[in-house]
Scaffold this motif. Structure first.
Motif, PDB file in Angstrom:
ATOM      1  N   ASP A  15      35.254  26.553-111.055  1.00 41.69           N
ATOM      2  CA  ASP A  15      34.951  27.855-110.462  1.00 41.69           C
ATOM      3  C   ASP A  15      36.141  28.787-110.708  1.00 41.69           C
ATOM      4  O   ASP A  15      37.178  28.680-110.061  1.00 41.69           O
ATOM      5  N   SER A  72      30.400  17.085-114.825  1.00 42.07           N
ATOM      6  CA  SER A  72      29.703  17.698-113.689  1.00 42.07           C
ATOM      7  C   SER A  72      30.238  19.107-113.437  1.00 42.07           C
ATOM      8  O   SER A  72      29.474  20.056-113.200  1.00 42.07           O
ATOM      9  N   ASP A  75      25.296  13.764-116.678  1.00 41.55           N
ATOM     10  CA  ASP A  75      25.587  15.197-116.693  1.00 41.55           C
ATOM     11  C   ASP A  75      25.855  15.693-118.117  1.00 41.55           C
ATOM     12  O   ASP A  75      25.468  16.807-118.484  1.00 41.55           O
ATOM     13  N   LYS A 103      28.306  22.779-114.061  1.00 40.28           N
ATOM     14  CA  LYS A 103      28.180  23.757-112.979  1.00 40.28           C
ATOM     15  C   LYS A 103      28.749  25.113-113.396  1.00 40.28           C
ATOM     16  O   LYS A 103      28.154  26.165-113.138  1.00 40.28           O
ATOM     17  N   THR A 150      26.868  29.536-114.372  1.00 40.52           N
ATOM     18  CA  THR A 150      27.198  30.822-113.743  1.00 40.52           C
ATOM     19  C   THR A 150      27.134  31.948-114.769  1.00 40.52           C
ATOM     20  O   THR A 150      27.242  31.726-115.983  1.00 40.52           O
TER      21      THR A 150
END
Length: 319
Positions: A20, A37, A304, A41, A45
């Motif tokens: 992030d 993973s 993943d 993720k 975004t």
């Protein structure tokens, strides 16, 4: 009173366990660590939409075998996430070798060389990267080869002292013992709840830390996979801790006193061990928790990775 996070930073290098970008920019960790993973993720975004578009366009120009192009594009996207993180931290970013190479020493070394080369193409030198490998016997042997070449490695999915000792023998730069996943296994197995000091994951990392310090081992111990701030506090003073943004935020809001729990000065003499392949495999086999969690971790990362590749393959095949 300063926050527990600030107090922790005085005794431990804090690493962000996330892809992030906004969280990393806000929390300012020294290093970042990624895995399939986390990469998956991050790529979901809007921030990486342009990277996805660029990588797919690049992949389509490769032509030829779709499967090979799919792997190449997935690798390119993982590097894109890592490169974005490198810009935000002063230290290193761990980038993972494919989980399906966990039992392939030669393949892991080749993939690691490719990762380092891909970063170099973007102007990022190897001293900003850690190659992340599963702590299988083959992964540890790959780390040994890479360390001799001056490529620093992070041995992950580490659940047992046998893995830690073998990693130290290989002169790995860093190990990532998984605290929370050990706790998960014992809670499910025993039905018990544990205080932070009794937590089997915490106890495992403390044991490894003291073994390393007592024997002058330079390999960095970085506790990972935390379930609570209490686990982190119980390992205050560990070389490094890789922590999720939610737990970093929790520690940042807590202004209580943080007591140092680990220090090189408090490690009593411990007799060193040498572990060959036979001993390693036997000790791991005898540890049901470590055997199950290592296998489960590899399967999860492989799943993943395949999810990411499936997305890429679909994009590549679209007209």
């Amino acid at each position: 009173m300063t926050s527990k996070l600030d107090q922790l930073r005085e005794m431990t290098t804090v690493v962000a366990d996330t892809g992030d970008i906004e969280a990393v920019a806000r929390l300012k960790p020294v290093d970042c660590t990624t895995n399939p993973s986390i990469v998956l993720k991050a790529l979901g975004t809007d921030m990486f939409a342009d990277d996805m578009k660029e990588a797919i366009g690049w992949g389509r120009k490769l032509g030829g075998d779709v499967d090979k192009a799919t792997i190449a594009v997935a690798d390119r996207l993982a590097i894109s996430v890592g490169a974005a993180l490198v810009k935000l931290v002063p230290g290193r970013v761990s980038t993972e070798v494919d989980a399906d190479l966990s039992f392939d020493t030669e393949g892991s070394v080749k993939k690691a060389h490719g990762i380092i080369a891909a970063y170099k193409e973007r102007g990022i030198e190897k001293d900003r990267i850690l190659i992340k490998l599963a702590s299988t016997w083959e992964g540890i042997r790959a780390a040994e080869i890479l360390q001799k070449e001056g490529i620093d490695c992070n041995l992950t999915l580490l659940f047992a002292k046998a893995q830690a000792i073998a990693a130290a023998d290989a002169k790995a730069f860093l190990i990532s013992p998984f605290v929370g996943r050990i706790l998960d296994w014992y809670k499910k197995s025993t039905g018990k709840d544990y205080t932070p000091d009794e937590d089997p994951g915490v106890v495992s990392v403390r044991d490894i830390y003291h073994y390393y310090k007592a024997n002058g081992i330079k390999t960095v111990v970085m506790g990972a996979s935390f379930r609570s701030a209490g686990e982190i506090e119980a390992l205050a003073g560990c070389d490094r801790l890789t922590i999720s943004p939610s737990l970093l935020d929790e520690l940042a809001k807590d202004e209580g006193k943080l007591e140092r729990k680990l220090s090189p000065d408090t490690s009593a003499k411990i007799e060193p061990m040498k572990i060959d392949e036979k001993t390693f495999r036997w000790m791991l086999n005898e540890d049901q928790m470590a055997t199950e969690k290592l296998s489960e971790g590899i399967r999860t990362f492989a799943k993943d990775l395949e999810t990411l590749r499936s997305q890429v393959r679909k994009e590549l095949q679209q007209a």
